[in-house]
Design an enzyme around this catalytic site. Sequence first.
Site, PDB file in Angstrom:
ATOM      1  N   LYS A  14      97.132  56.169  63.759  1.00  0.00           N
ATOM      2  CA  LYS A  14      95.900  56.802  64.260  1.00  0.00           C
ATOM      3  C   LYS A  14      95.014  57.289  63.129  1.00  0.00           C
ATOM      4  CE  LYS A  14      97.894  60.185  66.351  1.00  0.00           C
ATOM      5  NZ  LYS A  14      99.315  60.002  66.109  1.00  0.00           N
ATOM      6  N   ARG A  89      96.200  66.282  73.339  1.00  0.00           N
ATOM      7  CA  ARG A  89      97.614  65.922  73.224  1.00  0.00           C
ATOM      8  C   ARG A  89      98.429  66.400  74.411  1.00  0.00           C
ATOM      9  NH1 ARG A  89      98.052  65.049  67.379  1.00  0.00           N
ATOM     10  NH2 ARG A  89     100.172  64.531  66.749  1.00  0.00           N
ATOM     11  N   ARG A 128     106.154  57.383  54.418  1.00  0.00           N
ATOM     12  CA  ARG A 128     105.137  58.354  54.007  1.00  0.00           C
ATOM     13  C   ARG A 128     105.802  59.596  53.409  1.00  0.00           C
ATOM     14  NH1 ARG A 128     100.968  60.348  58.432  1.00  0.00           N
ATOM     15  NH2 ARG A 128     102.753  61.529  59.177  1.00  0.00           N
ATOM     16  N   ARG A 134     105.111  65.101  53.204  1.00  0.00           N
ATOM     17  CA  ARG A 134     104.633  65.998  54.261  1.00  0.00           C
ATOM     18  C   ARG A 134     105.818  66.733  54.875  1.00  0.00           C
ATOM     19  NH1 ARG A 134     100.451  63.548  58.656  1.00  0.00           N
ATOM     20  NH2 ARG A 134     101.861  64.493  60.145  1.00  0.00           N
ATOM     21  N   ARG A 145     109.099  64.789  67.083  1.00  0.00           N
ATOM     22  CA  ARG A 145     107.664  64.537  67.352  1.00  0.00           C
ATOM     23  C   ARG A 145     107.489  63.367  68.321  1.00  0.00           C
ATOM     24  NH1 ARG A 145     106.227  63.845  61.427  1.00  0.00           N
ATOM     25  NH2 ARG A 145     104.273  62.928  62.117  1.00  0.00           N
TER      26      ARG A 145
HETATM   27  P1  B4P Z   1      99.471  57.769  61.288  1.00  0.00           P
HETATM   28  O1  B4P Z   1      99.917  57.352  62.639  1.00  0.00           O
HETATM   29  O2  B4P Z   1      98.056  57.509  60.942  1.00  0.00           O
HETATM   30  O3  B4P Z   1      99.933  59.257  61.226  1.00  0.00           O
HETATM   31  P2  B4P Z   1      99.191  60.533  61.728  1.00  0.00           P
HETATM   32  O4  B4P Z   1      97.790  60.289  62.140  1.00  0.00           O
HETATM   33  O5  B4P Z   1      99.399  61.475  60.636  1.00  0.00           O
HETATM   34  O6  B4P Z   1      99.901  60.932  63.073  1.00  0.00           O
HETATM   35  P3  B4P Z   1     100.811  62.150  63.431  1.00  0.00           P
HETATM   36  O7  B4P Z   1     100.868  62.131  64.941  1.00  0.00           O
HETATM   37  O8  B4P Z   1     102.073  62.055  62.709  1.00  0.00           O
HETATM   38  O9  B4P Z   1     100.134  63.445  62.846  1.00  0.00           O
HETATM   39  P4  B4P Z   1      98.955  64.443  63.249  1.00  0.00           P
HETATM   40  O10 B4P Z   1      98.285  64.737  61.981  1.00  0.00           O
HETATM   41  O11 B4P Z   1      98.112  63.933  64.375  1.00  0.00           O
HETATM   42  O12 B4P Z   1     100.223  57.031  60.092  1.00  0.00           O
HETATM   43  C1  B4P Z   1     101.562  57.179  59.776  1.00  0.00           C
HETATM   44  C2  B4P Z   1     101.994  56.326  58.596  1.00  0.00           C
HETATM   45  O13 B4P Z   1     101.975  54.943  58.914  1.00  0.00           O
HETATM   46  C3  B4P Z   1     101.131  56.452  57.338  1.00  0.00           C
HETATM   47  O14 B4P Z   1     101.976  56.607  56.227  1.00  0.00           O
HETATM   48  C4  B4P Z   1     100.389  55.147  57.243  1.00  0.00           C
HETATM   49  O15 B4P Z   1     100.138  54.755  55.920  1.00  0.00           O
HETATM   50  C5  B4P Z   1     101.349  54.178  57.895  1.00  0.00           C
HETATM   51  N1  B4P Z   1     100.658  53.061  58.531  1.00  0.00           N
HETATM   52  C6  B4P Z   1      99.533  53.130  59.291  1.00  0.00           C
HETATM   53  N2  B4P Z   1      99.181  51.911  59.724  1.00  0.00           N
HETATM   54  C7  B4P Z   1     100.128  51.033  59.248  1.00  0.00           C
HETATM   55  C8  B4P Z   1     100.329  49.602  59.363  1.00  0.00           C
HETATM   56  N3  B4P Z   1      99.492  48.824  60.070  1.00  0.00           N
HETATM   57  N4  B4P Z   1     101.408  49.071  58.763  1.00  0.00           N
HETATM   58  C9  B4P Z   1     102.256  49.838  58.048  1.00  0.00           C
HETATM   59  N5  B4P Z   1     102.123  51.190  57.897  1.00  0.00           N
HETATM   60  C10 B4P Z   1     101.067  51.771  58.480  1.00  0.00           C
HETATM   61  O16 B4P Z   1      99.743  65.730  63.789  1.00  0.00           O
HETATM   62  C11 B4P Z   1     100.637  66.478  62.984  1.00  0.00           C
HETATM   63  C12 B4P Z   1     101.034  67.780  63.696  1.00  0.00           C
HETATM   64  O17 B4P Z   1      99.865  68.616  63.890  1.00  0.00           O
HETATM   65  C13 B4P Z   1     101.610  67.624  65.109  1.00  0.00           C
HETATM   66  O18 B4P Z   1     103.011  67.357  65.109  1.00  0.00           O
HETATM   67  C14 B4P Z   1     101.270  69.018  65.716  1.00  0.00           C
HETATM   68  O19 B4P Z   1     102.197  69.996  65.308  1.00  0.00           O
HETATM   69  C15 B4P Z   1      99.916  69.354  65.109  1.00  0.00           C
HETATM   70  N6  B4P Z   1      98.792  68.950  65.978  1.00  0.00           N
HETATM   71  C16 B4P Z   1      97.859  68.000  65.692  1.00  0.00           C
HETATM   72  N7  B4P Z   1      96.984  67.878  66.712  1.00  0.00           N
HETATM   73  C17 B4P Z   1      97.371  68.765  67.670  1.00  0.00           C
HETATM   74  C18 B4P Z   1      96.897  69.085  68.976  1.00  0.00           C
HETATM   75  N8  B4P Z   1      95.842  68.469  69.518  1.00  0.00           N
HETATM   76  N9  B4P Z   1      97.532  70.062  69.688  1.00  0.00           N
HETATM   77  C19 B4P Z   1      98.585  70.703  69.166  1.00  0.00           C
HETATM   78  N10 B4P Z   1      99.100  70.431  67.956  1.00  0.00           N
HETATM   79  C20 B4P Z   1      98.512  69.465  67.204  1.00  0.00           C
END
Ligand code: B4P
Length: 187
Positions: A14, A89, A128, A134, A145
Amino acid sequence: MNRLLIIGPPGAGKGTQAVKISEQLSIPAISTGDIFRKNIKEETDLGKEAKSYIDSGNLVPDSVTNKMVRARLAEDDTKDGFLLDGYPRNPEQVHELDTILAENNEEIDQVLLLVADNEELVQRLLGRAAEQGRTDDNEEVIRHRLNVYEKETAPLLSIYRERGLIKEVNGLGEIDEVTERLLDALK
Ligand code: B4P
């Protein structure tokens, strides 16, 4: 109008894709996770409040998250559209987002759903962890998660499906290939 959401399990790409799509469409990408991490780094009150939830892989309480998103969507750069990454979410956040937008006679136009299987997700996030360290990227928290996503976030899909807004895209493959698929899905 481009008022867009990107939804998917942790690790689906995402955050990676939101940056690329928003550049192509000239709209801001708004990641609630990134806003929380920035606040944690800067040790703000918001960061202190969010840290324990994030480190354990739980959702930050709606009272905190909703207020933060409301403030962000009030900023000028969102008036011609935005891509929300990681929000809403849970159903309560859907309700709040609907309320915020309705105040300006606005609504979400399309919802991108990015999918990949669980083992791929775990492997990406462990990758990652090795690169970026992280605090919520260790195997136990990653699996938690994924469970939180299934329990709290996956139910949103039926809400947006009923509204006819979901565009489902396969998140497997090269990053640029996935970006192309997402842009095609928006056409
Ligand atoms: P991503 O999937 O991009 O990871 P993310 O956006 O960080 O998602 P995540 O759900 O973990 O975290 P968020 O910040 O939203 O990528 C993951 C990895 O995959 C990367 O290393 C990338 O390089 C790799 N990758 C991507 N595409 C690829 C491909 N095609 N091939 C190979 N590798 C690839 O949330 C973090 C925390 O914040 C949550 O757990 C929660 O505690 C809090 N939070 C955030 N939003 C919230 C909300 N609305 N309400 C409550 N809590 C919230």
